[in-house]
Design an enzyme around this catalytic site. Structure first.
Site, short mmCIF file in Angstrom:
data_model
loop_
_atom_site.label_atom_id
_atom_site.label_comp_id
_atom_site.label_asym_id
_atom_site.label_seq_id
_atom_site.Cartn_x
_atom_site.Cartn_y
_atom_site.Cartn_z
N TRP A 190 43.98 -34.40 10.00
CA TRP A 190 43.41 -34.65 11.32
C TRP A 190 42.00 -34.02 11.39
O TRP A 190 41.80 -32.89 10.95
CB TRP A 190 44.32 -34.04 12.40
CG TRP A 190 43.70 -34.14 13.76
CD1 TRP A 190 43.63 -35.24 14.55
CD2 TRP A 190 43.03 -33.10 14.47
NE1 TRP A 190 42.95 -34.96 15.70
CE2 TRP A 190 42.58 -33.64 15.68
CE3 TRP A 190 42.77 -31.75 14.19
CZ2 TRP A 190 41.88 -32.90 16.63
CZ3 TRP A 190 42.07 -31.00 15.12
CH2 TRP A 190 41.65 -31.58 16.34
N ASP A 358 40.73 -43.36 28.80
CA ASP A 358 41.63 -42.79 27.80
C ASP A 358 42.86 -42.18 28.47
O ASP A 358 43.24 -42.55 29.59
CB ASP A 358 40.85 -41.78 26.94
CG ASP A 358 41.36 -41.68 25.51
OD1 ASP A 358 42.37 -40.98 25.30
OD2 ASP A 358 40.76 -42.28 24.61
N ASP A 359 43.46 -41.25 27.80
CA ASP A 359 44.72 -40.61 28.19
C ASP A 359 44.66 -40.04 29.62
O ASP A 359 43.59 -39.62 30.08
CB ASP A 359 44.97 -39.48 27.19
CG ASP A 359 46.41 -39.04 27.14
OD1 ASP A 359 47.17 -39.43 28.03
OD2 ASP A 359 46.75 -38.30 26.20
N ARG A 435 53.01 -31.99 19.21
CA ARG A 435 52.21 -32.27 20.41
C ARG A 435 53.16 -32.49 21.61
O ARG A 435 52.93 -33.38 22.42
CB ARG A 435 51.30 -33.48 20.23
CG ARG A 435 50.03 -33.39 21.05
CD ARG A 435 49.29 -34.71 21.18
NE ARG A 435 48.00 -34.51 21.85
CZ ARG A 435 47.36 -35.43 22.52
NH1 ARG A 435 47.84 -36.64 22.63
NH2 ARG A 435 46.21 -35.17 23.08
N LYS A 468 43.56 -49.28 23.61
CA LYS A 468 43.46 -48.27 22.55
C LYS A 468 44.88 -47.79 22.31
O LYS A 468 45.45 -47.09 23.15
CB LYS A 468 42.55 -47.12 23.00
CG LYS A 468 42.50 -45.97 22.00
CD LYS A 468 41.52 -44.90 22.43
CE LYS A 468 41.62 -43.67 21.54
NZ LYS A 468 40.64 -42.65 21.89
N TRP A 469 45.47 -48.20 21.20
CA TRP A 469 46.89 -47.95 20.91
C TRP A 469 46.98 -46.70 20.06
O TRP A 469 46.69 -46.71 18.88
CB TRP A 469 47.46 -49.16 20.17
CG TRP A 469 48.92 -49.13 19.86
CD1 TRP A 469 49.60 -48.17 19.17
CD2 TRP A 469 49.88 -50.12 20.22
NE1 TRP A 469 50.93 -48.51 19.07
CE2 TRP A 469 51.14 -49.70 19.70
CE3 TRP A 469 49.82 -51.33 20.91
CZ2 TRP A 469 52.30 -50.45 19.86
CZ3 TRP A 469 50.98 -52.08 21.06
CH2 TRP A 469 52.21 -51.63 20.54
N ASP A 470 47.40 -45.61 20.68
CA ASP A 470 47.39 -44.31 20.00
C ASP A 470 48.78 -43.98 19.45
O ASP A 470 49.79 -44.59 19.86
CB ASP A 470 46.94 -43.24 21.02
CG ASP A 470 46.22 -42.07 20.36
OD1 ASP A 470 46.35 -41.90 19.13
OD2 ASP A 470 45.54 -41.32 21.08
N ASN A 472 50.40 -40.19 18.07
CA ASN A 472 49.92 -38.82 17.83
C ASN A 472 50.92 -37.85 17.24
O ASN A 472 50.96 -36.68 17.64
CB ASN A 472 49.39 -38.24 19.15
CG ASN A 472 48.03 -38.80 19.47
OD1 ASN A 472 47.11 -38.69 18.67
ND2 ASN A 472 47.90 -39.43 20.63
N CYS A 518 44.70 -46.38 16.69
CA CYS A 518 44.28 -44.97 16.69
C CYS A 518 45.52 -44.16 16.38
O CYS A 518 46.61 -44.49 16.82
CB CYS A 518 43.74 -44.63 18.08
SG CYS A 518 43.40 -42.89 18.32
N ASP A 540 38.98 -38.07 15.08
CA ASP A 540 38.68 -37.32 16.30
C ASP A 540 37.48 -36.42 16.08
O ASP A 540 36.93 -35.87 17.04
CB ASP A 540 39.89 -36.46 16.72
CG ASP A 540 40.90 -37.27 17.52
OD1 ASP A 540 40.58 -38.42 17.88
OD2 ASP A 540 41.99 -36.76 17.78
C1 DGJ Z 1 44.11 -38.78 20.08
C2 DGJ Z 1 42.95 -39.73 19.97
O1 DGJ Z 1 42.48 -39.76 18.65
C3 DGJ Z 1 41.87 -39.29 20.96
O2 DGJ Z 1 40.75 -40.12 20.83
C4 DGJ Z 1 42.43 -39.34 22.36
O3 DGJ Z 1 42.73 -40.67 22.69
C5 DGJ Z 1 43.66 -38.48 22.45
N1 DGJ Z 1 44.61 -38.80 21.43
C6 DGJ Z 1 44.31 -38.63 23.81
O4 DGJ Z 1 45.49 -37.95 23.91
#
Ligand code: DGJ
Length: 730
Positions: A190, A358-359, A435, A468-470, A472, A518, A540
């Site tokens: 990351w 975003d979020d 997270r 934007k499909w995240d 994490n 993403c 990021d």
């Molecule tokens: C991780 C993404 O890479 C960021 O750009 C952002 O969207 C955050 N998540 C939001 O939680």
């Protein structure tokens, strides 16, 4: 293996790949662009690689494949042959393409040729075990304009009992025998994705892989192998490949005792198990492979061309990426209508075309501890829903994009309280939160339907142009407790198939919506997800200097046409490095340009610079995103300076970006010699935002720019310059 005179191959028409089978020698031959690939059925009935390299003449034939023989009585014969797709059996010690267990305890699998069918751009060859009705269809296709091959396998159980597949690759790629190969691959984590690594291929095995359930940051499913020690980026033979799979994967690169070099890739065999009931089949991902004689730079240009014209959803002519604004670095989770409207007004004033929230807009999402899974609009933040903001954004002349993370759930959410059984887990064992979130088990049909349903509703109810499909976190405890014990490991395959299914269905129902992949930055980038998404979030890490190597590494495997790069605030949060706005723009202009800064803190001068830079970018973005990339000076290895050049497909425009990390002892910037121009054409030099070049003529021939070059004037630390060359005449 080559014969001066052999089978009389009929020449394929231009622009078409040709696949031919010579019944006499039992040799298959595929030709397209600069590449020939040949394999045959040998005297042991194995499918054996004969050739993969530069395009041969039509008059060149092949003698029938002949199984190899080892040099020691210790070696089973199966090891002496470069097989296209080997079963694990009869004493094979190298990486098998397929390993199975039969219900009666037998684990021996020996695959022999049975039949084939030639198609327009490819061939399907069927293999079968020597005694049991396990069949493997090998699918080959060759792209006419790049010679990139796509290979995959379908495994069919026609026996009367279940067969457990323990390992399944898409393909093995065999290289000419040699001991002078070098491997390039990408690694990362990351905020530090896309590190380019290089090593000699020595006896033994290197495994690139993800065991994380998704593509992952750690390695990228791509390899490139060069022959010899040549450091020249533009000449020399290169074999490369990319696996189209967004789940756990593996690519092994091995040199065996006979110096045979082989690359085998597909599902990661670690913890793998896929039970095939009688009559069932398993399709592997596609493993793409290409060959170039123009060095590693030529190989990446070929792969970029293939991705742009054959992989991306809008191929062969993807729409250039709009300049976007994203709220994440400016607001974090603290989004609300007034704040977003204020940012949108400022973004529109500098020429942004897409505004992305975003979020933080949904459920009880104040931070990353709660809300994932509850995809309703947060009424405290948006009392009247999203419509007023979306209307405002449209009124400002931009389209609207929204962040989602559909595959995840926070334990603190209504969804988890209602469906705790929906997450990946082993009953009675801890659930590892990363997270503060858990992974929804998309392999379950109820979870798949829920995810597709809420996304479909979101897109039906709101005028959204972009998601934007995240994603994490990595997997832990990858259990699928609702499935039969013998089927639980199918989660590695079914999860990803359902993810692809949802993306495919959403695109079909909402054809105008574009999607970004993403995953905490660049954790899910591969040719599988690229088939269904329009762009990717690269990292990021938005530090514009770190980005030079991040973007350089990325570009070895993936086209700049999907590589999103934002201009954010300075000092940057990653390194606390301070850079000028111009430097940040020029670094981000090497891919799909975005702005992620807190525009509320910008000065009028900042707005003026941004407006000029965005206007300049729009004039060159087609070239940057879909043209040919030349790495003029590499930023790798702590280099003092770096430079790239993108040349439009018709060669009428070239764009140069030059970066100076740190002036040392007053040395001038190295002369930048351009590449890929039309030597006879006349090109006019135009600086971007006041960039300076020493004694540069305004107009000169392509030959002059390529031989005499361009002397960029740059002094100081973290300095950058951009130039455009437009062809004045032909
Ligand atoms: C991780 C993404 O890479 C960021 O750009 C952002 O969207 C955050 N998540 C939001 O939680």
């Amino acid at each position: 293996m080559l014969l001066a005179v052999g089978a009389a191959w009929a020449a394929p028409p231009d622009g078409v790949s040709s696949v031919r089978f010579d019944a006499g020698s039992r040799v298959f031959r595929m030709d397209a662009a600069g590449v020939t690939y040949a394999f045959g059925v040998n005297d042991r009935q194995e499918l054996q690689t004969l050739y993969w390299g530069g395009r041969l003449q039509e008059s060149d034939g092949f003698v029938a494949a002949k199984a190899g023989h080892g040099v020691a009585s210790f070696e089973a014969p199966a090891n002496a042959t470069q097989q296209e797709f080997s079963g694990w059996g009869e004493g094979l010690y190298s990486e098998p393409a397929l390993k199975v267990s039969f219900a009666d305890g037998n684990r021996d699998l020996v695959l022999h040729y049975v039949s084939h069918e030639v198609e327009r751009d490819g061939v399907v060859v069927t293999l079968k075990d020597i005694s049991r009705d396990v069949f493997v269809e090998l699918h080959y296709s060759m792209d006419a304009s790049t010679g990139v091959l796509g290979r995959s396998a379908v495994i069919l159980n026609r026996t009367k009992a279940p067969v457990m597949i323990e390992q399944a690759a898409a393909a093995s790629w065999n290289l000419p025998v040699g001991s002078d190969y070098r491997l390039r691959y990408l690694s990362g984590r990351w905020a530090a994705e896309w590190t380019l690594n290089e090593q000699k291929i020595a006896p033994g095995k290197t495994v690139l892989e993800s065991r994380r359930g998704s593509t992952g940051h750690q390695n990228s499913p791509w390899f490139a192998i060069e022959r010899g020690d040549a450091k020249d980026e533009d000449t020399g033979e290169v074999w490369f490949g990319a696996l189209a799979w967004s789940g756990s994967w593996s690519i092994s690169v091995e040199q065996d005792q006979l110096r045979q070099v082989r690359v085998t890739g597909g599902f990661n065999p670690f913890d793998f198990g896929y039970r095939l009931a009688p009559g069932e089949r398993l399709t592997t991902p596609v493993f793409y492979g290409g060959y170039s004689q123009d060095g590693i730079d030529g190989a990446s240009r070929l792969l970029h061309r293939f991705e742009v014209t054959r992989i991306l959803p809008q191929a062969p002519h993807p729409r250039p990426r709009p300049v976007l604004y994203n709220s994440w670095e400016a607001t974090g989770f603290a989004v609300n209508e007034a704040g977003q409207v204020a940012l949108a007004e400022k973004a529109a004033s500098i020429g942004v075309e897409r505004f992305v929230m975003d979020d933080g807009w949904f459920g009880q999402r104040k931070n990353d501890h709660a809300g994932l899974g509850d995809w309703y609009v947060n009424k405290q933040k948006f009392p009247n829903g999203l419509k007023p903001l979306i209307d405002k954004v449209h009124g400002l002349g931009m389209d609207f994009g929204l962040w989602v993370e559909p595959e995840m759930v926070n334990p603190d959410s209504d969804l988890y309280r209602k469906h705790p059984e929906w997450v990946l887990n082993f009953p009675g064992r801890p659930h590892t939160e990363l997270r503060n979130q858990l992974v929804l088990n998309l392999a379950r049909s109820d979870v798949r339907d829920y995810v597709l349903g809420f996304l479909d509703d979101l897109l039906k109810q709101n005028d959204i142009a972009f998601l934007k499909w995240d994603y994490n976190r990595n997997w832990a405890e990858p259990g699928w407790d609702a499935a039969a014990t013998e089927d639980q490991k199918k989660v590695y395959v079914t999860y990803v198939e359902n993810l692809y299914g949802i993306l495919r269905e959403l695109r079909a129902r909402h054809p105008k919506v574009e999607i970004e992949s993403c995953s905490g930055g660049g954790g899910r980038v591969d040719l599988g997800i690229m088939l269904l998404t329009d762009e990717v979030w690269t990292s990021d890490n938005t530090d514009p200097f770190d980005r030079l190597t991040i973007q350089d590494g990325f570009s070895y495997a993936y086209t700049p046409g999907v590589m999103m790069a934002w201009v954010t605030d300075s000092p940057n949060w990653v390194n606390q490095r301070t850079t000028s706005l111009e430097y940040r723009f020029l670094s981000s202009m090497q891919g799909g340009l975005g702005v992620g800064a807190n525009l509320g803190t910008w000065s009028p001068e900042d707005f003026a610079v941004a407006k000029e830079m965005i206007a300049a970018y729009k004039e060159v973005r087609e070239t940057v995103q879909h043209g040919d990339l030349y790495r003029l000076i590499s930023p790798e290895g702590g280099s003092e300076a770096s430079a790239t050049e993108s040349v439009s497909v018709d060669k009428r425009q070239a764009v140069v970006f030059a970066f100076l990390h740190s002036s040392q002892k007053g040395y001038p910037f190295p002369t930048v010699k351009l590449r890929g121009l039309d030597a006879a054409g006349q090109y006019r030099l135009r600086p971007i935002h006041g960039a300076k070049a020493e004694a540069a003529p305004e107009v000169a021939s392509g030959a002059s720019w390529m031989s005499r070059g361009l002397d960029v004037v740059l002094r100081g630390d973290f300095q950058a310059a951009g130039f455009v060359l437009e062809e004045a005449s032909r």
